[in-house]
Scaffold this motif. Structure first.
Motif, short mmCIF file in Angstrom:
data_model
loop_
_atom_site.label_atom_id
_atom_site.label_comp_id
_atom_site.label_asym_id
_atom_site.label_seq_id
_atom_site.Cartn_x
_atom_site.Cartn_y
_atom_site.Cartn_z
N UNK A 22 0.83 -1.20 0.00
CA UNK A 22 0.00 0.00 0.00
C UNK A 22 0.87 1.25 0.00
N UNK A 23 1.92 1.25 0.80
CA UNK A 23 2.84 2.39 0.88
C UNK A 23 4.09 2.09 0.07
N UNK A 24 4.46 3.04 -0.81
CA UNK A 24 5.65 2.87 -1.63
C UNK A 24 6.39 4.20 -1.73
N UNK A 25 7.62 4.16 -2.20
CA UNK A 25 8.46 5.34 -2.23
C UNK A 25 7.78 6.50 -2.95
N UNK A 26 7.10 6.22 -4.06
CA UNK A 26 6.46 7.29 -4.82
C UNK A 26 5.24 7.88 -4.14
N UNK A 27 4.63 7.14 -3.21
CA UNK A 27 3.43 7.61 -2.52
C UNK A 27 3.38 6.93 -1.15
N UNK A 28 4.17 7.44 -0.18
CA UNK A 28 4.29 6.77 1.13
C UNK A 28 3.02 6.84 1.96
N UNK A 29 3.05 6.13 3.09
CA UNK A 29 1.86 5.92 3.91
C UNK A 29 1.25 7.20 4.43
N UNK A 30 2.07 8.25 4.67
CA UNK A 30 1.51 9.47 5.26
C UNK A 30 0.52 10.18 4.34
N UNK A 31 0.53 9.85 3.02
CA UNK A 31 -0.35 10.51 2.07
C UNK A 31 -1.57 9.67 1.70
N UNK A 32 -1.61 8.43 2.15
CA UNK A 32 -2.67 7.51 1.73
C UNK A 32 -3.87 7.62 2.66
N UNK A 33 -5.08 7.76 2.14
CA UNK A 33 -6.27 7.80 3.01
C UNK A 33 -6.46 6.45 3.70
N UNK A 34 -6.23 6.43 5.01
CA UNK A 34 -6.30 5.16 5.76
C UNK A 34 -7.31 5.20 6.89
N UNK A 35 -7.84 6.38 7.21
CA UNK A 35 -8.75 6.47 8.36
C UNK A 35 -9.92 7.37 8.00
N UNK A 36 -11.07 6.75 7.73
CA UNK A 36 -12.28 7.48 7.37
C UNK A 36 -12.03 8.46 6.22
N UNK A 37 -11.27 7.99 5.22
CA UNK A 37 -11.03 8.80 4.03
C UNK A 37 -9.96 9.86 4.19
#
Length: 474
Positions: A22-37
């Motif tokens: 889900x998290x990768x160098x080009x789009x790490x976890x801090x930018x991914x909607x993971x909690x209620x969008x």
């Protein structure tokens, strides 16, 4: 102390490889909607917004993702763009050098961008309660009371009491093995290291100058020669001399003015899939669902975590202690006990030139995103989404032609000397070598299908002639 006397500094670096795919160098976890969008960065900005002015340490690659999260949180911020990631000590040195130009005694609150802290009000109360210790020249860090013998976190060994509810730091410790973690848990003296620091700009600068003079001098000169571009600050070339090192190694393990305050409330660095399960929907028998929940069905399963997507239905049957993470171009299946080792596996995938180790099939851009849904040697099909009011660069390709089909919204198209509007179910053709641009003049996202054809379809076959996002090399 007035909350607005404290300036938050959000550290937005990190690749989050322990949350692959889900998290990768080009789009790490801090930018991914993971909690209620919402993304973890957006939640961090919301938690810090009452402090007022905010500073962020980011990169050229991710600066527009940071800006977008700030817009969603309804705040403005200045971003210091690191030319290259060098760990937390140089990043914090840049922030301290920048802040002390305005006010050497400014109190800085350093926060990672990717932590989950649900009680915003309690967090702010905790910070302000410790602010006087920082104002008096101490470096305050916050330690979390362990709830398990975790091997995923670093620890802080606490020393003698320094004041009501606050103790001196005796030692910073690396992530332990299980036996050591159990000893830490039973000792009552060891806390998880939350990586959150409260310190005056001049105090941190002096500590860095004492313990890491090369890094401090490099960052100080880099800030003095920095170039400002709107809300972006680009440090000068001297930053290249900074030594890559964590702030724990550089300062915290060596300084004698480090205090540890107890962290109040729930905290997680969401650093693994086992930790990420705390953000999902809990089901019976210890099961958990993340992502698109309606596409997941679980039967006779126990302690199984599944991340679903809109692409397909996922069914588990008779599984136990399993992690199943589905994305459009990569699938992870791991035992819960082994999933902490995914970081090493990602390193092997990178060495094997597996593109999925670094980039998603769906690629975020400052204007929106694109999803490469099909490809072969001579063609590629993308689904493109352009945000309202956004535009792609004015560009041309030397090896490919493009067909655009609008499926939602409207597109303002430039093709050589022509400019025209396309509505839903309308299309156009962009010949090889044509100067072209796509804009979304509407108030809803523009969605279209792009069919590329030609002898070479790589992303480096883009010659940008004009770009509002500053992506044209100088």
């Amino acid at each position: 102390m007035n909350i607005q006397e404290i300036t938050p500094v959000v550290l937005c670096g990190g690749s989050g490889t322990r949350l692959w795919p889900l998290s990768r160098k080009g789009f790490p976890k801090q930018f991914i909607p993971v909690y209620h969008g919402k993304s973890l960065l957006e939640l961090t900005f919301e938690r810090l917004s009452p402090f007022g002015e905010i500073l962020a340490l980011s990169s050229e690659e991710h600066r527009f993702f940071v800006e977008e999260a700030a817009e969603k949180a309804r705040l403005r911020l200045t971003q210091i763009l690191e030319p290259i990631a060098k760990d937390t000590a140089p990043a914090m040195a840049l922030a301290a050098c920048h802040a002390r130009l305005e006010n050497p005694e400014k109190i800085l609150l350093f926060c990672p961008a990717d932590h989950f802290i649900p009680d915003d009000q309690l967090f702010r109360k905790m910070v302000t309660a410790a602010a006087d210790y920082a104002k008096n020249g101490n470096i305050v860090t916050f330690g979390v009371q362990p709830t398990s013998p975790s091997t995923a976190y670093g620890y802080i060994e606490t020393g003698e009491e320094a004041g009501p509810g606050i103790r001196k730091s005796a030692k910073f410790l690396e992530k332990p093995d299980l036996e050591t973690a159990m000893e830490f848990l039973s000792s009552g003296k060891h806390l998880w290291n939350a990586g959150i620091f409260l310190v005056r700009a001049d105090v941190l600068s002096d500590a860095l100058a004492q313990f890491e003079p090369t890094t401090f001098e490099a960052c100080s000169e880099a800030i003095e020669t920095a170039k400002r571009d709107g809300n972006f600050l680009r440090p000068g070339d001297k930053f290249a001399d900074a030594v890559p090192k964590s702030i724990d190694y550089a300062v915290m393990e060596r300084a004698d003015n480090v205090l540890v305050a107890p962290f109040q409330g729930v905290w997680s660095d969401v650093g693994s899939w086992n930790a990420m399960s705390g953000l999902g929907t809990k089901l019976a028998d210890g099961n958990c669902v993340l992502g698109v929940e309606e596409n997941v069905r679980m039967f006779s399963s126990e302690n199984t975590v599944v991340h679903g997507t809109e692409r397909r239905l996922i069914v588990t049957l008779g599984t136990k202690d399993l992690i199943v993470i589905d994305t459009p171009d990569a699938l992870l299946v791991s035992s819960s006990a082994d999933v902490e080792g995914i970081k090493n596996i990602v390193g092997e995938l990178v060495a094997q030139n597996q593109g999925q180790a670094i980039e998603h099939r769906r690629v975020a851009r400052p204007w929106g995103d694109y999803d490469s849904i099909d490809h072969s040697d001579r063609y590629q099909v993308k689904r493109i989404t352009v945000k309202p009011g956004a535009q792609l660069s004015l560009q041309r390709h030397h090896h490919r032609a493009e067909h655009w089909i609008v499926v939602k919204g409207s597109a303002l198209v430039t093709c050589d000397d022509k400019k025209f509007l396309l509505g839903e179910n309308q299309s156009t053709y962009i010949p090889v070598g044509a100067v072209h641009r796509m804009e979304n003049p509407g108030k809803i996202p523009l969605e279209l299908i792009e069919v590329q054809s030609g002898s070479y379809l790589g992303e480096d076959d883009i010659e940008r002639l004009d770009d509002v996002y500053g992506r044209i090399p100088e």
